[in-house]
Structure formats: structure tokens, C-alpha cells
Design a protein around this motif. Sequence first.
Motif, PDB file in Angstrom:
ATOM      1  N   PHE A 153       0.849  -1.192   0.000  1.00 37.09           N
ATOM      2  CA  PHE A 153       0.000   0.000   0.000  1.00 37.09           C
ATOM      3  C   PHE A 153       0.885   1.243   0.000  1.00 37.09           C
ATOM      4  CE2 PHE A 153       0.472  -1.686   4.258  1.00 37.09           C
ATOM      5  CZ  PHE A 153       0.635  -0.602   5.095  1.00 37.09           C
ATOM      6  N   GLY A 154       0.271   2.421   0.196  1.00 43.53           N
ATOM      7  CA  GLY A 154       1.009   3.669   0.045  1.00 43.53           C
ATOM      8  C   GLY A 154       2.276   3.727   0.873  1.00 43.53           C
ATOM      9  N   ARG A 155       3.375   4.081   0.228  1.00 39.30           N
ATOM     10  CA  ARG A 155       4.677   4.078   0.923  1.00 39.30           C
ATOM     11  C   ARG A 155       4.710   5.027   2.107  1.00 39.30           C
ATOM     12  NH1 ARG A 155       4.216   1.330  -3.909  1.00 39.30           N
ATOM     13  NH2 ARG A 155       6.203   0.472  -4.635  1.00 39.30           N
ATOM     14  N   ASN A 156       3.960   6.134   2.031  1.00 43.03           N
ATOM     15  CA  ASN A 156       4.013   7.071   3.147  1.00 43.03           C
ATOM     16  C   ASN A 156       3.225   6.577   4.353  1.00 43.03           C
ATOM     17  OD1 ASN A 156       3.497  10.673   3.561  1.00 43.03           O
ATOM     18  ND2 ASN A 156       5.095   9.354   4.332  1.00 43.03           N
ATOM     19  N   PHE A 157       2.369   5.580   4.154  1.00 42.14           N
ATOM     20  CA  PHE A 157       1.717   4.927   5.282  1.00 42.14           C
ATOM     21  C   PHE A 157       2.595   3.806   5.843  1.00 42.14           C
ATOM     22  CE2 PHE A 157      -1.979   6.552   2.869  1.00 42.14           C
ATOM     23  CZ  PHE A 157      -2.564   7.313   3.863  1.00 42.14           C
ATOM     24  N   MET A 158       3.567   3.367   5.057  1.00 41.02           N
ATOM     25  CA  MET A 158       4.436   2.262   5.469  1.00 41.02           C
ATOM     26  C   MET A 158       5.712   2.740   6.147  1.00 41.02           C
ATOM     27  SD  MET A 158       4.074  -0.330   2.202  1.00 41.02           S
ATOM     28  CE  MET A 158       4.450  -1.829   3.105  1.00 41.02           C
ATOM     29  N   ARG A 159       6.161   3.961   5.804  1.00 38.96           N
ATOM     30  CA  ARG A 159       7.435   4.437   6.356  1.00 38.96           C
ATOM     31  C   ARG A 159       7.646   5.929   6.146  1.00 38.96           C
ATOM     32  NH1 ARG A 159      11.269   0.462   2.875  1.00 38.96           N
ATOM     33  NH2 ARG A 159      10.183   0.437   0.903  1.00 38.96           N
ATOM     34  N   THR A 160       8.587   6.469   6.896  1.00 39.68           N
ATOM     35  CA  THR A 160       9.016   7.850   6.700  1.00 39.68           C
ATOM     36  C   THR A 160       9.875   7.919   5.446  1.00 39.68           C
ATOM     37  OG1 THR A 160       8.897   8.502   9.020  1.00 39.68           O
ATOM     38  CG2 THR A 160      10.474   9.690   7.650  1.00 39.68           C
ATOM     39  N   ILE A 161       9.690   8.977   4.679  1.00 36.83           N
ATOM     40  CA  ILE A 161      10.409   9.144   3.417  1.00 36.83           C
ATOM     41  C   ILE A 161      11.196  10.448   3.473  1.00 36.83           C
ATOM     42  CG2 ILE A 161      10.158   9.424   0.925  1.00 36.83           C
ATOM     43  CD1 ILE A 161       7.522   7.794   1.210  1.00 36.83           C
ATOM     44  N   HIS A 162      12.476  10.363   3.145  1.00 38.11           N
ATOM     45  CA  HIS A 162      13.350  11.527   3.070  1.00 38.11           C
ATOM     46  C   HIS A 162      13.406  11.966   1.611  1.00 38.11           C
ATOM     47  CE1 HIS A 162      15.261  10.756   7.163  1.00 38.11           C
ATOM     48  NE2 HIS A 162      14.488   9.699   6.939  1.00 38.11           N
TER      49      HIS A 162
END
Length: 285
Positions: A153-162
Motif C-alpha cells: 500500500f502507500g509508501r508514506n503509510f508504510m514508512r518515513t520518506i526523506h
Amino acid sequence: MTNNTVTGTLTQMGGVTFLLDEDGTHHFRGKNIWGGYIHHWMGEKLCGRYLPQSDYETGSPIIILWPDEPPPTTPFVDFYYNESLVKYIASTFGHNAVNVNGEIFNFSHLLNENEVMEKEEYFYRPALGEFAPSPNNGVFEILEDGRAFFDKFGRNFMRTIHVLRIEGIDTERLAGIYHQELTAIHSSAPHKKDPEKYRDFNFFTRSCSTIIRDGFVKYGFTKIKGVFPRDLFVNIAYELQKESALNIRIFKMPQLLVTEAPPSRMTPLLNPLNRKRVRSLTYEN
């Protein structure tokens, strides 16, 4: 913006959730809107549309929602360092992807994850249907009845993104380089043991990080080096901030925590030089 996209304020009345547009229309009323959206974005103005994939619970097309934000007015490149997913050994060092003026290029050891995606699908897909983790084990699983739970699913729901945002690059030229890479990957000979995998994937020479790195080098930034995702992020930021023709910003997209994913984890810098270089990088608040 994709056709059939609607905009409105995420609203809940009488236990029913929908997007309320300026004309008073209730979009997606009575449909299954993912709880992660309701938790984080109630009362906010969002965009929404249907995906071709189906919700396993209802059999209906999945609804994707995302923040209604104006697109950048200047051509840009966003280089992403995604923190580690603690559920997966393969994610120990994190992940890289690159957004070239709205086209997000993702490279992986799995053939179907070597793709170019729109921003909303990369960051904000709901944890429903095939995008959700398995209800049995909380990770990837294909059930005996054929239902697949890819946990994608959406990467921003899975982890912090730099995010390293770069302005001043010829985005058409850089995008062309990555489109060529995708063409080469999908036209390569099949993997001898597993047709789902990319045959030439190699952690040190042909990975999510090194393919993107080599694209920057081919473009002309020959001093860029790195193998591991966070080290490459620091190295690219360090080298490109010395380019006077470029405008550089660094910021984070904090993880939008949901029940389907534990908090992500920052990976260590493995190159001692990058431990010094990172001190010269300034994140925006």
C-alpha cells in the motif's frame, strides 16, 4: 490529474463517509473508504478516484484518496530514501525511488515492481485488497484460493520518506534514461528459477539504488557514488548542493501511522565519509 478524479472534503455524517464537493455532491457515499484515510484526513480537501483493483470484502473497485495539493510550477526531480520496513529482511537498508517531474520510477528484484507510477499510487494507495498485508501473518501472502496480499500500500503509510528535491535538471532527458532502464528490464531474459523476479537484479550493481545512481551518472553527475539507499541519498545531496545551477531542498515526509504497518526505522550510514557529509545537509522543518 487522472481522468475521473473528483475533489471534495472528507466528511462523515451519520456514520457514513464520503467526499463532499463544492456543489454538495457526495462522492463515494456508501462505499468502503479505508480507515487510514479517515484517521488522518477527516475534514481535509482530497482528490479521489477508483483503482482497477478490487476490494476483497466488497468486490467493488478500490477507492484511492490523496491530498489536494497544487503541482509544482517548476520542473523538478525528487530523490527518495525510504526508511527500513522492520517486517522484511530485504528492507534492512531501506529503499530508493526517483520522481522525475511527476513520474515516479521504482526499481526492484521483482519484475512487477520495476515500474513508473503516479504520485498518489506510490504514496497513498489504501491497505485494501491486493495492496493490504495478509490477515493471517501481517505480511506478503498468496492464499490457497488465489487471493494475493502483496503488502504494497502507500509508501508514506508504510514508512518515513526523506526527500531531496532538485530543480534545474533537464527532466525530459533524465526521465528518458529511466524509461530506457525499464524497457531493458522488461525485455530481459526470464529468471531461470522464478519468473516473477528480475534476472539481472544484483544488490551491489543492479538494484533500486544503483540503477537510479547510474542514471544520474549517465546524465552527467559523474561524482555520485553509493550502493546502499541512505548512503546514496547523502552522497547525491552532498554532491549536487555544490552545483550552482541547481536549487536543492531536503525534507521529510513523516510516516502516516496506521495499524497495518509498524513505525519504520532509519538505517545507519555505512560509508564513514557519508557520516561526515551528512552534517553539511540541512533538512527543512
